[in-house]
Design a protein around this motif. Structure first.
Motif, PDB file in Angstrom:
ATOM      1  N   ILE A   1       0.706  -1.165  -0.103  1.00 43.43           N
ATOM      2  CA  ILE A   1      -0.051  -0.004   0.072  1.00 43.43           C
ATOM      3  C   ILE A   1       0.962   1.211  -0.085  1.00 43.43           C
ATOM      4  CG2 ILE A   1      -1.622   1.440   1.130  1.00 43.43           C
ATOM      5  CD1 ILE A   1      -2.645  -1.289   2.613  1.00 43.43           C
ATOM      6  N   GLY A   2       0.643   2.313  -0.992  1.00 46.22           N
ATOM      7  CA  GLY A   2       1.209   3.460  -0.936  1.00 46.22           C
ATOM      8  C   GLY A   2       2.770   3.356  -1.750  1.00 46.22           C
ATOM      9  N   ARG A   3       2.912   2.017  -2.552  1.00 45.87           N
ATOM     10  CA  ARG A   3       4.199   2.052  -3.463  1.00 45.87           C
ATOM     11  C   ARG A   3       4.042   2.705  -4.485  1.00 45.87           C
ATOM     12  NH1 ARG A   3       8.174   2.216  -5.675  1.00 45.87           N
ATOM     13  NH2 ARG A   3       9.729   0.830  -6.112  1.00 45.87           N
ATOM     14  N   PHE A   4       2.684   2.834  -5.026  1.00 48.48           N
ATOM     15  CA  PHE A   4       2.515   3.378  -6.475  1.00 48.48           C
ATOM     16  C   PHE A   4       1.332   4.341  -6.368  1.00 48.48           C
ATOM     17  CE2 PHE A   4       4.624  -0.352  -7.621  1.00 48.48           C
ATOM     18  CZ  PHE A   4       5.354  -0.069  -8.361  1.00 48.48           C
ATOM     19  N   GLU A   5       1.310   5.473  -6.738  1.00 48.36           N
ATOM     20  CA  GLU A   5       0.371   6.392  -6.964  1.00 48.36           C
ATOM     21  C   GLU A   5      -1.009   5.823  -7.794  1.00 48.36           C
ATOM     22  OE1 GLU A   5       1.627  10.151  -7.765  1.00 48.36           O
ATOM     23  OE2 GLU A   5       2.123  10.739  -5.553  1.00 48.36           O
ATOM     24  N   GLU A   6      -2.016   6.627  -7.879  1.00 54.34           N
ATOM     25  CA  GLU A   6      -2.991   5.964  -8.808  1.00 54.34           C
ATOM     26  C   GLU A   6      -2.656   6.348 -10.181  1.00 54.34           C
ATOM     27  OE1 GLU A   6      -6.778   7.853  -7.959  1.00 54.34           O
ATOM     28  OE2 GLU A   6      -7.084   6.977  -5.966  1.00 54.34           O
ATOM     29  N   GLY A   7      -1.755   7.415 -10.279  1.00 57.14           N
ATOM     30  CA  GLY A   7      -1.493   7.561 -11.816  1.00 57.14           C
ATOM     31  C   GLY A   7      -0.279   6.699 -12.250  1.00 57.14           C
ATOM     32  N   GLY A   8       0.356   5.897 -11.305  1.00 56.44           N
ATOM     33  CA  GLY A   8       1.299   5.033 -11.552  1.00 56.44           C
ATOM     34  C   GLY A   8       2.631   5.521 -11.175  1.00 56.44           C
ATOM     35  N   ARG A   9       3.024   6.480 -10.538  1.00 55.51           N
ATOM     36  CA  ARG A   9       4.210   7.034 -10.369  1.00 55.51           C
ATOM     37  C   ARG A   9       4.823   6.350  -8.962  1.00 55.51           C
ATOM     38  NH1 ARG A   9       6.792  11.113  -7.344  1.00 55.51           N
ATOM     39  NH2 ARG A   9       5.050  11.616  -5.949  1.00 55.51           N
ATOM     40  N   ALA A  10       6.090   6.064  -9.190  1.00 53.44           N
ATOM     41  CA  ALA A  10       6.455   4.941  -7.947  1.00 53.44           C
ATOM     42  C   ALA A  10       6.761   5.652  -6.898  1.00 53.44           C
ATOM     43  CB  ALA A  10       7.524   4.165  -8.474  1.00 53.44           C
ATOM     44  N   ILE A  11       6.679   5.328  -5.472  1.00 54.73           N
ATOM     45  CA  ILE A  11       7.028   6.167  -4.229  1.00 54.73           C
ATOM     46  C   ILE A  11       7.945   5.336  -3.627  1.00 54.73           C
ATOM     47  CG2 ILE A  11       6.057   7.182  -2.354  1.00 54.73           C
ATOM     48  CD1 ILE A  11       5.173   8.715  -4.692  1.00 54.73           C
ATOM     49  N   ALA A  12       8.933   5.799  -3.040  1.00 52.92           N
ATOM     50  CA  ALA A  12      10.060   5.064  -2.497  1.00 52.92           C
ATOM     51  C   ALA A  12       9.669   4.694  -1.123  1.00 52.92           C
ATOM     52  CB  ALA A  12      11.357   5.639  -2.403  1.00 52.92           C
ATOM     53  N   LEU A  13       9.411   3.651  -0.819  1.00 57.36           N
ATOM     54  CA  LEU A  13       9.266   3.189   0.485  1.00 57.36           C
ATOM     55  C   LEU A  13      10.311   2.441   1.101  1.00 57.36           C
ATOM     56  CD1 LEU A  13       5.598   1.251   0.229  1.00 57.36           C
ATOM     57  CD2 LEU A  13       6.250   3.664   0.893  1.00 57.36           C
TER      58      LEU A  13
END
Length: 500
Positions: free
Chosen positions: A227-239
């Motif tokens: 959860i939270g690894r990728f935004e709805e638009g597909g952009r990757a979020i670094a965890l």
């Protein structure tokens, strides 16, 4: 032991003169005793070497634990540490009961071993308990690789099931194919070898690293990203993991253990290659340690500058993964290539790892430790590397000189070894996908794979393990400060999940 002392009482009595039979028998008896002592010493030295290597490989479990702990968020530290302990414990029982027999028991068709279940009728004339211990350490290493791919969102019972299944069945079958003397693709076969040569995977770029990496790939794919690894638009979020210190500590422990993983795979040290010289298997072991080192170092430096160019930062975690990718790649050919070729191996391994990570982001694939990319991708490159750079002399020393023995394409040995290496990649991907992919799919359908969204947000430690891995204060003593806290801020309590 080669070069054994021989003595003939009849020949000796002729030299000593008449009535010398008793003296000749006595002298030959004493020489026989000395020869037996030398033979016993050789067995003892070889077994001690193998046991020491087994201890080094087992110490890699501590390295995996530290690396995994540092690479996840603090709220999941206890969970990932526990899974590493259970990989060793559950893997020990399953490998004892079934795994070793499947891997190294005799077989009739070269697919799976059918003897020595529960170490029955063991030791044998060719292997002792030290060999079992060494191979068990390899089996649990494969399971440890997989645990990193599915970290931070997997139910505890799923770890127990997959770890036992992987170490007790999936991994041993692959080990039998390529490492058992009668495996269908083994280079140790005396005849009818695959493409006349067999597949060379000296210490397990395919057998260990690809098996663990492909298993982790299917686990992470079927579970889906955190959860939270990728935004709805597909952009990757670094965890990002919570401790670079643990990552570096784990990396150095793994580096140290790799000197048992690769050089130890010779299993014996006291074997001369040339009678009466100082060149023997001990030389091959030293060369293997050097090639292992050079590949890892090259991959680390290449990753350092590559990631600096791509991201603008000097990232210690990326360098550590690059180093390990170089080790995973050289593991297949460490004993049969020149040191200069190991530098080529490490350089390309780094490029493979960076490329696989970019592809993973594009496909929205989430692997907290980059285990599938590192062990699966770099392991596959390591097998191809052998088919290109294996040295003829070293192949004959390690696997035995015989007619039709092929070596690296770029070294003038033709393409048959490369063909055997490609077959190994295909069959490992197919076998692990069919077995572990099916297992993870069944676990998902039974609701035994992924934890609930609420538990994932709270953290595995507090949701499933009754607390946190780190000490939190339980009273109102505000004199204790934690990293990142400003003076006077309220202390976290055990009932409060970490705000990460």
């Amino acid at each position: 032991m080669s070069g054994a002392i021989t003595c003939s009482a009849a020949e000796l009595s002729a030299l000593l003169g008449p009535n010398a039979t008793a003296a000749a028998n006595y002298i030959c008896g004493q020489l026989g005793t000395v020869n037996n002592k030398f033979t016993d010493a050789a067995y003892a030295i070889d077994n001690t070497y193998l046991l020491f290597s087994a201890y080094l490989v087992f110490a890699m479990q501590l390295g995996f634990a530290m690396l995994c702990a540092g690479s996840v968020r603090a709220k999941n530290t206890m969970n990932i540490m526990l899974t590493n302990v259970l990989d060793a414990a559950a893997g020990g029982i399953s490998y004892y009961l079934f795994g070793y027999a499947f891997a190294f028991g005799e077989s009739s068709g070269g697919f799976i071993g059918i003897h020595n279940f529960g170490l029955k009728n063991y030791p044998t004339s060719t292997s002792d308990y030290s060999f079992f211990l060494y191979q068990w350490a390899f089996a649990i290493a494969a399971a440890g690789i997989t645990s990193g791919s599915i970290a931070e969102r997997t139910q505890f019972v799923a770890y127990l099931i997959y770890s036992s299944f992987l170490t007790g069945f999936v991994y041993p079958v692959v080990a039998h194919w390529f490492w058992s003397p009668d495996g269908w693709a083994s280079p140790f076969l005396s005849e009818n070898r695959l493409f006349g040569t067999g597949a060379i995977d000296f210490a397990g770029s395919g057998v260990v690293h690809m098996v663990g990496g492909i298993a982790g790939l299917w686990g992470a794919l079927i579970e889906g990203p955190r959860i939270g690894r990728f935004e709805e638009g597909g952009r990757a979020i670094a965890l990002r993991g919570h401790s670079a210190s643990l990552v570096v500590l784990g990396t150095f422990l793994l580096w140290f253990g790799w000197y048992g993983f690769n050089p130890g795979s010779f299993t014996k040290i006291l074997i001369p290659y040339e009678s009466g010289s100082n060149y023997g298997q001990w030389s091959g072991i030293g060369r293997t340690a050097v090639t292992t080192t050079l590949s890892g170092c090259t991959a680390a430096l290449t990753t350092l500058f590559g990631k600096r160019f791509l991201s603008g930062h000097w990232m210690v975690s990326d360098v550590c993964n690059g180093l390990l990718g170089g080790f995973a790649a050289i593991t297949a050919g460490c004993s049969v290539v020149e040191p200069w070729a190991a530098i080529v191996c490490g350089f390309i391994a780094s490029i493979v790892l960076i490329g696989c990570n970019k592809l993973a982001e594009l496909l929205k694939y989430d692997d907290p430790l980059e285990a599938a990319q590192l062990h699966g991708g770099c392991g596959a490159w390591g097998l191809i590397f052998v088919g290109l750079f294996a040295n003829e002399r070293y192949v004959n020393e390690v696997y035995g000189a015989s007619p039709g023995r092929h070596y690296g394409l770029f070294m003038g040995g033709g393409g048959k070894l490369l063909g055997a290496q490609l077959v190994q990649i295909v069959v490992i991907v197919g076998w692990v996908s069919a077995t572990m992919g099916t297992l993870f799919f069944i676990l998902k359908r039974l609701n035994l794979l992924r934890i609930s969204a609420n538990d994932e947000m709270r953290g595995m430690d507090i949701a499933r393990h009754g607390g946190f891995a780190y000490i939190y204060h339980d009273n109102d003593d505000e004199s204790i400060q934690f990293p990142g806290m400003s003076p006077g801020s309220p202390l976290p309590r055990r009932s409060d999940p970490p705000a990460l």
